[in-house]
Design an enzyme around this catalytic site. Structure first.
Site, short mmCIF file in Angstrom:
data_model
loop_
_atom_site.label_atom_id
_atom_site.label_comp_id
_atom_site.label_asym_id
_atom_site.label_seq_id
_atom_site.Cartn_x
_atom_site.Cartn_y
_atom_site.Cartn_z
N GLU A 193 -8.37 5.28 5.75
CA GLU A 193 -9.03 4.26 4.92
C GLU A 193 -7.92 3.65 4.07
O GLU A 193 -7.42 4.31 3.15
CB GLU A 193 -10.07 4.90 3.99
CG GLU A 193 -11.17 5.67 4.68
CD GLU A 193 -12.32 4.79 5.13
OE1 GLU A 193 -12.19 3.55 5.06
OE2 GLU A 193 -13.33 5.34 5.58
N LYS A 242 -5.81 17.16 -1.20
CA LYS A 242 -4.77 16.86 -2.20
C LYS A 242 -5.15 15.61 -2.99
O LYS A 242 -5.25 14.52 -2.45
CB LYS A 242 -3.42 16.60 -1.53
CG LYS A 242 -2.33 16.47 -2.62
CD LYS A 242 -1.06 15.80 -2.15
CE LYS A 242 -0.95 14.35 -2.46
NZ LYS A 242 -0.86 13.98 -3.89
N GLU A 277 -1.87 -7.07 -1.02
CA GLU A 277 -2.83 -6.39 -1.89
C GLU A 277 -2.19 -6.21 -3.27
O GLU A 277 -1.13 -5.60 -3.40
CB GLU A 277 -3.16 -5.02 -1.30
CG GLU A 277 -4.26 -4.32 -2.06
CD GLU A 277 -4.58 -2.94 -1.50
OE1 GLU A 277 -3.63 -2.19 -1.20
OE2 GLU A 277 -5.76 -2.61 -1.38
N CYS A 304 -10.06 -0.76 -3.21
CA CYS A 304 -9.54 -1.17 -1.90
C CYS A 304 -10.34 -2.33 -1.33
O CYS A 304 -9.80 -3.21 -0.69
CB CYS A 304 -9.56 0.00 -0.95
SG CYS A 304 -11.18 0.77 -0.91
P1 NAP Z 1 -0.75 6.03 -1.63
O1 NAP Z 1 0.52 5.88 -2.31
O2 NAP Z 1 -0.79 5.77 -0.17
O3 NAP Z 1 -1.26 7.50 -1.95
C1 NAP Z 1 -2.46 8.03 -1.48
C2 NAP Z 1 -2.34 9.53 -1.40
O4 NAP Z 1 -1.35 9.88 -0.41
C3 NAP Z 1 -1.86 10.17 -2.69
O5 NAP Z 1 -2.46 11.43 -2.83
C4 NAP Z 1 -0.36 10.29 -2.43
O6 NAP Z 1 0.27 11.24 -3.23
C5 NAP Z 1 -0.34 10.69 -0.97
N1 NAP Z 1 0.90 10.42 -0.27
C6 NAP Z 1 1.94 9.63 -0.66
N2 NAP Z 1 2.90 9.63 0.29
C7 NAP Z 1 2.47 10.44 1.30
C8 NAP Z 1 3.01 10.83 2.55
N3 NAP Z 1 4.18 10.39 2.99
N4 NAP Z 1 2.29 11.66 3.34
C9 NAP Z 1 1.07 12.11 2.93
N5 NAP Z 1 0.52 11.78 1.75
C10 NAP Z 1 1.20 10.94 0.94
O7 NAP Z 1 -1.88 5.11 -2.22
P2 NAP Z 1 -2.23 4.96 -3.74
O8 NAP Z 1 -1.23 4.03 -4.32
O9 NAP Z 1 -2.44 6.28 -4.36
O10 NAP Z 1 -3.66 4.27 -3.63
C11 NAP Z 1 -3.82 2.92 -3.56
C12 NAP Z 1 -4.09 2.48 -2.14
O11 NAP Z 1 -5.23 3.16 -1.61
C13 NAP Z 1 -4.42 1.03 -2.06
O12 NAP Z 1 -3.68 0.43 -1.04
C14 NAP Z 1 -5.91 1.01 -1.73
O13 NAP Z 1 -6.35 -0.13 -1.07
C15 NAP Z 1 -6.05 2.23 -0.94
N6 NAP Z 1 -7.44 2.71 -0.95
C16 NAP Z 1 -8.19 2.54 0.17
C17 NAP Z 1 -9.51 2.94 0.20
C18 NAP Z 1 -10.35 2.76 1.42
O14 NAP Z 1 -11.38 3.39 1.50
N7 NAP Z 1 -9.94 1.95 2.37
C19 NAP Z 1 -10.07 3.55 -0.92
C20 NAP Z 1 -9.29 3.73 -2.06
C21 NAP Z 1 -7.94 3.29 -2.05
P3 NAP Z 1 0.87 10.73 -4.65
O15 NAP Z 1 -0.30 10.47 -5.51
O16 NAP Z 1 1.68 11.84 -5.13
O17 NAP Z 1 1.68 9.49 -4.36
#
Ligand code: NAP
Ligand code: MG
Length: 500
Positions: free
Chosen positions: A279, A205, A410, A313
């Site tokens: 991650e 997804k 963050e 990230c």
């Molecule tokens: P997010 O809100 O956690 O969303 C990530 C993914 O999860 C999206 O596809 C999101 O869908 C989905 N999602 C949201 N709520 C969910 C739930 N309850 N159950 C399952 N899936 C769900 O994060 P983001 O704002 O998109 O991304 C930013 C974050 O990613 C930052 O904190 C960053 O540090 C982290 N990140 C970490 C890494 C790493 O390798 N450590 C790499 C890249 C990013 P939607 O898009 O529809 O909300």
């Protein structure tokens, strides 16, 4: 040699100075927009199930954050659609993929890698349009690295016993993979390539704001003749992700995203048979010692936080600088942020593109306001911003205390918090003083010092005299609240294998 203008720390609200004339006006770049001519995409995409594109009934738009205009519509997958995707992956796993020789799986994965290379330009343009990142990054980093991941893991598909000598590595089954918006195609590659090489089938997804390159990747999978169902891609919001997480027939979840959602997923999977890798977020520290090559370090700091608008990230969002060189480093940073070109992501000269979405822009603004309210000193680029779109000026803070929100949380935007230290022990203590543990950078001309400090860092990825360097052969992942499990390298196969 002609006299140089006085170079001082630039503070927001101050009138333009010689430095602006020198770097801003005199060195202004003519627009160099990438042509979108060769790019084709549908107005609407549903989901990619069983090797076909299928329509949905509820649609939502993904916006181009640089223009605020809707770019493409995608469907929202409900539980029934997720079930269809999981069943399709299960069938493909039992019918073809787990029986196929590794050398045959490798051919498909190599083919996908080559097709990404062939369509690199198109993919890069679409990534920049849908997500807001500068074209020079999607063109030079995201897309080549995505191809490199498929190439690299294709090479492992028939050598799994050599990767884990003495064991009998077996695939796990169906992997649910949920990815964020900051590196949409690259994160899809990080997830799919090792899973497929290890013999698993996948339900992926993409994030709601960046579905477009995942749909283009689906076209590539189709053209590569990947057996139907080996990869299914469903679009949707968080609840679609949750439906994958909670589906009874999924064997493994791989999640990249925020720590908050990671915690929800971890709770949901507690006590189930499902394997999990997370991650999550980060608050990486770059540490500059007085013996560091300062100009090189400043470039690394700039790259570490302003690259991809700070939507990284493992961004170096905190700078710890030894007190004796702090003034010099801050002065150089002050100049350098004035020369960053902020604007149209499709312009080949742009350094800092658009913030991915309005809510993300608001989150950055709120945290920056908190920094000012809590008493930190804000330094901001005085660049002009485009009239439309979600943009934020490169910003850094001095007089930051470790307890300030900007030092702890963050921000995920082009905002750096600068703090100083006097001893290596203090640098280590400050660097480790967050709930996260994803990345760190160390700048010193002493190799022994680099290794000693690296050994004391609670971070999964540590760079020495450089920052933000990625390679498919290197494992990547976090400590503490930045998650667990590794992606990349031989280690990246492990989450997708049962080593008998
Ligand atoms: P997010 O809100 O956690 O969303 C990530 C993914 O999860 C999206 O596809 C999101 O869908 C989905 N999602 C949201 N709520 C969910 C739930 N309850 N159950 C399952 N899936 C769900 O994060 P983001 O704002 O998109 O991304 C930013 C974050 O990613 C930052 O904190 C960053 O540090 C982290 N990140 C970490 C890494 C790493 O390798 N450590 C790499 C890249 C990013 P939607 O898009 O529809 O909300
Ligand atoms: Mg978008």
């Amino acid at each position: 040699m002609s006299a140089q203008p006085e170079l001082r720390v630039e503070r927001e609200g101050q009138p333009k100075k010689a430095v602006d004339l020198l770097f801003g006006d005199l060195w202004g770049y003519a627009p160099a927009p990438e042509s979108t001519g060769p790019v084709r995409f549908e107005k609407r995409y549903g989901h990619f199930i069983d090797g076909e594109f299928v329509a949905g009934d509820k649609w939502f738009a993904s916006v181009n954050p640089a223009t605020e205009e809707p770019l493409v519509e995608v469907a929202e997958a409900d539980e029934a659609m997720v079930d269809r995707a999981v069943q399709s992956s299960r069938k493909a796993y039992d019918k073809y993929w787990k029986k196929m020789k590794g050398s045959e799986r490798a051919k498909y994965i190599f083919r996908i890698a080559r097709m990404i290379q062939e369509r690199a330009r198109e993919l890069a343009i679409l990534e920049s349009m849908d997500g807001g990142k500068p074209i020079k990054e999607s063109r030079d980093i995201d897309v080549p690295l995505a191809a490199a991941h498929f190439f690299y893991y294709a090479g492992w598909a028939d050598k799994l016993e050599y990767a884990f000598p003495g064991g009998k590595p077996q695939p796990i089954g169906v992997a649910g993979q949920i990815i964020p918006w900051n590196f949409p195609l690259l994160m899809a590659a990080w997830k799919l390539a090792p899973a497929l090489a290890a013999g698993n089938c996948c339900v992926l997804k993409p994030a709601e704001t960046t579905p477009l390159t995942a749909m283009k990747l689906a076209e590539i999978l189709q053209e590569a003749d990947l057996p139907p169902g080996v990869v299914n891609i469903v679009n949707g919001f968080g609840r679609t992700g949750a439906a994958i997480v909670n589906h009874a027939d999924v064997d493994k979840i791989a999640f990249t995203g925020s720590t908050d959602v990671g915690k929800i997923i971890q709770r949901a999977l507690a006590g189930t048979k499902k394997r999990l890798t997370l991650e999550l977020g980060g608050k990486g520290a770059n540490i500059i010692f007085e013996d560091a090559p300062i100009d090189q370090a400043v470039e690394g700091i700039i790259d570490g936080i302003f690259f991809n608008q700070g939507h990284v990230c493992c961004a170096g969002s905190r700078l710890l600088v030894e007190e004796s060189v702090a003034e010099t480093v801050i002065r150089k940073l002050g100049h350098r942020i004035q020369t960053l070109r902020v604007g149209d992501p499709l312009d080949k000269n742009t350094d800092v593109g658009a913030i991915n979405s309005k809510p993300q822009l608001e989150k950055i603004q709120e945290l920056v306001d908190s920094g000012v309210d809590q008493g930190a000193q804000k330094h901001q680029s005085r660049c002009d911003l485009p009239a439309k779109g979600y943009f934020f000026r490169p910003t850094f803070f001095t007089d930051v205390s470790p307890s300030h929100r900007i030092a702890q949380e963050e921000i995920f935007g082009p905002v750096l918090s600068v703090m100083t230290f006097r001893t290596p022990e203090e640098a280590i203590e400050r660097a480790n003083n967050t709930p996260y543990g994803l990345s760190a950078g160390i700048w010193s001309d002493k190799g022994s010092k680099l290794f000693k400090i690296a050994g004391a860092m609670q971070a999964g990825v540590i760079w020495g005299n450089t920052f933000n360097k990625f390679d498919p052969t290197s494992p990547f992942g976090g400590y503490k609240e930045s998650g667990f499990g590794r992606e990349g390298g031989r280690h990246g196969l492990l989450p997708y294998l049962e080593i008998g």
